[in-house]
Design an enzyme around this catalytic site. Structure first.
Site, PDB file in Angstrom:
ATOM      1  N   GLU A  21       0.840  -1.203   0.000  1.00 46.69           N
ATOM      2  CA  GLU A  21       0.000   0.000   0.000  1.00 46.69           C
ATOM      3  C   GLU A  21       0.871   1.248   0.000  1.00 46.69           C
ATOM      4  O   GLU A  21       1.893   1.295   0.682  1.00 46.69           O
ATOM      5  CB  GLU A  21      -0.876  -0.049   1.267  1.00 46.69           C
ATOM      6  CG  GLU A  21      -1.717   1.165   1.512  1.00 46.69           C
ATOM      7  CD  GLU A  21      -2.543   1.049   2.807  1.00 46.69           C
ATOM      8  OE1 GLU A  21      -2.660  -0.056   3.375  1.00 46.69           O
ATOM      9  OE2 GLU A  21      -3.041   2.083   3.252  1.00 46.69           O
ATOM     10  N   GLU A  80      -2.537  10.768   2.733  1.00 43.67           N
ATOM     11  CA  GLU A  80      -3.673  10.901   3.642  1.00 43.67           C
ATOM     12  C   GLU A  80      -3.744  12.318   4.197  1.00 43.67           C
ATOM     13  O   GLU A  80      -2.714  12.955   4.439  1.00 43.67           O
ATOM     14  CB  GLU A  80      -3.570   9.894   4.798  1.00 43.67           C
ATOM     15  CG  GLU A  80      -3.860   8.476   4.331  1.00 43.67           C
ATOM     16  CD  GLU A  80      -3.892   7.488   5.486  1.00 43.67           C
ATOM     17  OE1 GLU A  80      -4.948   6.871   5.690  1.00 43.67           O
ATOM     18  OE2 GLU A  80      -2.880   7.339   6.170  1.00 43.67           O
TER      19      GLU A  80
END
Ligand code: NAG
Ligand code: NAG
Ligand code: NAG
Ligand code: NAG
Ligand code: NAG
Ligand code: NAG
Ligand code: NAG
Ligand code: NAG
Length: 365
Positions: free
Chosen positions: A164, A168
């Site tokens: 991943e 964010e």
């Protein structure tokens, strides 16, 4: 969504009878429900598509092949390339570029069209996933983030074995962006911890372009074309195991707006997100939702192999999770395409998906 699909889905809910079988790397799925979904439940049909984990499924090749990357600049003049409910996806990545995994989207007419990801107290957040995977490449998302405490916007790449790469944006800090990466669900510790870029003009009111440049030897994060962080693969080698803890497996692009500041989140997640969501916030009251806006997603593939009829990525039959090997193939990605998975009897598993979506949907720090 077409009403006949809703009817078909409801019929399957009421016909549901089997128990959920969970799956993981040590407890694989049975042949009768061979595919381990991203949420860790065994099933057929859509369980075998996006997010299906080859190393927890019945066999490494139980999941359908992952649709291969094609270069594209995704714009959102309308939502015609987005399937509004991922449950109904059949694996045809030419038909749709995105699926809605959870929640609600809208389109605005502003500046040529923008995709809005909505968060309400009732919907628990929204996530879309690309139908195609990329096996290395450069992805730039031009977005306006959500805002206020507890509201988190994310732009990530996520593989079937949880390699991943993240951008964010905790909504209490709209002048910064955070970067992170995971190797097979593990966040490498030590010097490779997450990064924070500060000093941006407000990310809620201004579009910025956030880039994930994922190459075999290095991962580079940029904002508006300026590099803010580079991670070299060679710097991720674990001294004990000798394994590079670096994302190497094909990943989907995902964009989401999610409620981190709610009582069911771990306390650390709530703190990270800037606190609990205030559902009485004037923004929320006036619009009826929190939102993030997506103007454009540009994907440039860095496929390691090229060839005339390549359509998909598969995990090599001899691969182990320690050394995943990715093959490029011409195999069909469709549920009803040629290949080892015969799509039948998936109906009873849909209720499992619905349950798992609510329980396990978001990756929590
Ligand atoms: C894997 O799943 C089995 C069966 O549900 C469970 O007993 C086991 O604890 C799980 N292992 C891990 C590492 O989660
Ligand atoms: C754009 O605005 C027009 C006029 O209000 C409306 O009919 C149309 O549905 C809107 N398009 C989108 C994609 O929201
Ligand atoms: C996949 O979708 C494309 C575009 O909608 C369509 O032309 C094609 O026939 C579909 N393929 C299959 C096998 O359904
Ligand atoms: C997909 O459809 C089912 C049944 O209508 C619904 O429960 C689920 O929430 C839908 N998912 C999305 C993302 O809209
Ligand atoms: C290296 O691997 C060992 C064994 O899996 C693990 O305990 C350790 O946390 C890893 N180190 C880092 C920096 O991730
Ligand atoms: C697909 O690949 C196989 C094995 O490489 C080859 O024999 C076959 O001709 C290919 N089919 C197409 C349509 O390219
Ligand atoms: C690619 O597909 C075409 C059409 O099916 C076929 O004629 C050709 O042999 C294929 N090429 C390769 C290298 O598989
Ligand atoms: C897997 O390993 C076996 C034995 O080494 C070998 O014969 C076979 O070609 C390998 N398969 C693939 C897909 O690499």
């Amino acid at each position: 969504m077409h009403s006949f699909l809703v009817a078909a889905f409801l019929a399957t809910i009421f016909a549901a009878s089997t128990e959920a079988t969970s799956c993981n790397a040590t407890s694989h799925c049975p042949a009768s429900a061979p595919c381990c979904s991203e949420f860790g439940f065994c099933g057929t049909n859509d369980f075998c598509l996006g997010g299906c984990n080859p190393f927890a499924s019945n066999a490494v090749n139980s999941c359908r092949p992952d649709p291969i990357c094609t270069d594209k600049t995704h714009t959102f003049a309308d939502n015609s390339r987005i399937l509004s409910n991922a449950t109904f996806f059949d694996g045809n990545a030419s038909a749709y570029d995105w699926v809605v995994d959870k929640g609600n989207i809208m389109n605005t007419n502003s500046s040529g069209g923008e995709l809005a990801l909505l968060l309400t107290q009732a919907n628990g957040g929204t996530r879309i996933s690309s139908t195609r995977y990329l096996h290395y490449g450069t992805v730039t998302a031009k977005i306006k983030t959500g805002r206020w405490a507890g509201v988190v916007t994310a732009f990530i790449t996520m593989s079937d074995i949880k390699d991943e790469i993240d951008w964010e944006f905790p909504g209490a800090a709209t002048t910064e962006g955070q970067t992170n990466y995971f190797w097979q669900g593990v966040i490498p510790t030590g010097k490779n911890n997450g990064g924070t870029s500060t000093g941006l003009t407000d990310t809620f009111t201004n579009y910025h372009s956030y880039t994930i440049d994922w190459q075999p030897d290095a991962l580079t994060f940029s904002i508006d074309g300026g590099v803010v962080r580079t991670v070299k693969k060679s710097d991720t080698v674990n001294a004990t195991t000798g394994i590079a803890q670096y994302p190497t497996t094909p990943a989907r692009v995902q964009l989401s707006l999610w409620p981190a500041g709610i009582s069911s989140s771990p306390p650390g997640t709530v703190t990270w997100a800037g606190g609990m969501i205030n559902w009485d916030d004037p923004d929320y009251k006036s619009a009826g939702h929190f939102y993030a806006l997506v103007k454009e997603v540009d994907v440039k593939c860095a496929n390691l192999q090229t060839g005339p009829n390549l359509t998909s990525y598969v995990y090599d039959a001899n691969a182990t999770s320690n050394s995943p090997v990715v093959d490029y193939t011409n195999r069909s990605t469709l549920l009803n395409g040629a290949g080892p998975v015969v799509a039948l009897g998936g109906a009873q598993n849909m209720i499992v998906l619905v349950t798992s979506l609510f329980v396990l949907f978001f990756h929590v720090l």
